[in-house]
Design a protein around this motif. Structure first.
Motif, PDB file in Angstrom:
ATOM      1  N   CYS A 146     -15.944  66.044  84.944  1.00  0.00           N
ATOM      2  CA  CYS A 146     -15.964  66.744  83.653  1.00  0.00           C
ATOM      3  C   CYS A 146     -16.799  68.010  83.729  1.00  0.00           C
ATOM      4  O   CYS A 146     -16.411  69.064  83.189  1.00  0.00           O
ATOM      5  CB  CYS A 146     -16.515  65.832  82.564  1.00  0.00           C
ATOM      6  N   LYS A 178     -15.060  71.328  82.707  1.00  0.00           N
ATOM      7  CA  LYS A 178     -15.382  71.840  81.377  1.00  0.00           C
ATOM      8  C   LYS A 178     -16.733  72.534  81.291  1.00  0.00           C
ATOM      9  O   LYS A 178     -16.998  73.258  80.332  1.00  0.00           O
ATOM     10  CB  LYS A 178     -15.355  70.689  80.358  1.00  0.00           C
ATOM     11  N   ALA A 218     -21.898  72.425  78.638  1.00  0.00           N
ATOM     12  CA  ALA A 218     -21.932  72.477  77.169  1.00  0.00           C
ATOM     13  C   ALA A 218     -20.686  71.884  76.518  1.00  0.00           C
ATOM     14  O   ALA A 218     -20.748  71.353  75.410  1.00  0.00           O
ATOM     15  CB  ALA A 218     -22.133  73.913  76.708  1.00  0.00           C
ATOM     16  N   ARG A 219     -19.539  71.952  77.196  1.00  0.00           N
ATOM     17  CA  ARG A 219     -18.281  71.558  76.570  1.00  0.00           C
ATOM     18  C   ARG A 219     -17.870  70.121  76.863  1.00  0.00           C
ATOM     19  O   ARG A 219     -16.866  69.638  76.344  1.00  0.00           O
ATOM     20  CB  ARG A 219     -17.169  72.512  77.000  1.00  0.00           C
ATOM     21  N   THR A 220     -18.603  69.420  77.699  1.00  0.00           N
ATOM     22  CA  THR A 220     -18.256  68.037  78.031  1.00  0.00           C
ATOM     23  C   THR A 220     -18.704  67.095  76.912  1.00  0.00           C
ATOM     24  O   THR A 220     -19.864  67.113  76.510  1.00  0.00           O
ATOM     25  CB  THR A 220     -18.917  67.614  79.355  1.00  0.00           C
ATOM     26  N   THR A 221     -17.773  66.272  76.432  1.00  0.00           N
ATOM     27  CA  THR A 221     -18.087  65.324  75.360  1.00  0.00           C
ATOM     28  C   THR A 221     -18.131  63.903  75.914  1.00  0.00           C
ATOM     29  O   THR A 221     -17.673  63.634  77.038  1.00  0.00           O
ATOM     30  CB  THR A 221     -17.027  65.389  74.247  1.00  0.00           C
ATOM     31  N   ASP A 230     -14.712  62.740  76.706  1.00  0.00           N
ATOM     32  CA  ASP A 230     -14.256  63.270  77.997  1.00  0.00           C
ATOM     33  C   ASP A 230     -14.750  62.371  79.132  1.00  0.00           C
ATOM     34  O   ASP A 230     -14.003  62.066  80.074  1.00  0.00           O
ATOM     35  CB  ASP A 230     -14.791  64.689  78.215  1.00  0.00           C
TER      36      ASP A 230
END
Length: 201
Positions: free
Chosen positions: A23, A27, A30-33, A36
């Protein structure tokens, strides 16, 4: 079967770390949830909390794990065979620190991307600082061990030597990401360090 038994049996911790690396590469930090991470690892949200305490801690651990794997790689190369002298020891180390940029590019990009976040997130900053501290400690032990094989005393504190080599590596990494063709390789780095040493002697 309860959550603990299922996660231990399924190797969820390792799968979560692998998913986190994937991830982060795709991504960025900052954008990894959390979702994810679950999708990439084939686990569940509860396992993140159980093994790492939360999403951020898992991402931090994935970055630290990259440091550990890189340190182990340097150590394997340094001690693969008996070195002929101090210069060969340095060349072996720099090959695994510099000439691997292309191979490790995805991990190196996410490592650089983590820096801005670390400036604002105390937990991430502390985790990266711990990773650097471990580099200095383990690297210092490698220097002592390698020089002892040659019956040579370290010219200065091994941890300081390692810290300088890490700084050189980090600087070259940033240059390489912007302009690979203009970035010196490991052999050129060692030549430059030898030339500087001769000037200062």
């Amino acid at each position: 079967m309860d959550l603990v038994a299922r996660t231990e049996a399924g190797g969820y911790r390792e799968r979560l770390l692998a998913g986190a690396v994937a991830c982060l590469q795709e991504k960025g930090y900052a954008r990894t949830t959390a979702r994810d991470l679950v999708a990439a690892s084939g686990t569940n949200l509860a396992s993140i909390g159980y093994h790492f305490g939360g999403k951020d801690a898992l991402l931090h651990e994935a970055l630290a794990d990259f440091f550990e794997r890189w340190i182990a790689r340097v150590e394997r190369t340094m001690f693969a065979t008996e070195p002929a002298g101090p210069r060969e020891i340095l060349e072996r180390a720099m090959v695994e620190l510099v000439d691997v940029f292309e191979e490790l590019r995805p991990e190196l990009v996410l490592f650089v991307e983590a820096y801005p976040a670390a400036l604002r997130e105390t937990a991430l900053r502390e985790r990266l600082a711990e990773a650097y501290a471990r580099c200095r400690t383990v690297g210092g032990d490698m220097v002592r061990r390698a020089l002892a094989q040659l019956d040579v005393e370290p010219p200065t504190a091994p941890e300081v030597i390692v810290s300088v080599l890490v700084a050189i590596t980090d600087g070259l990494l940033l240059q390489w990401l912007l302009d690979p063709a203009a970035t010196p390789d490991a052999h050129q780095v060692v030549d430059a360090l030898a030339a500087l040493s001769a000037l200062l002697a």
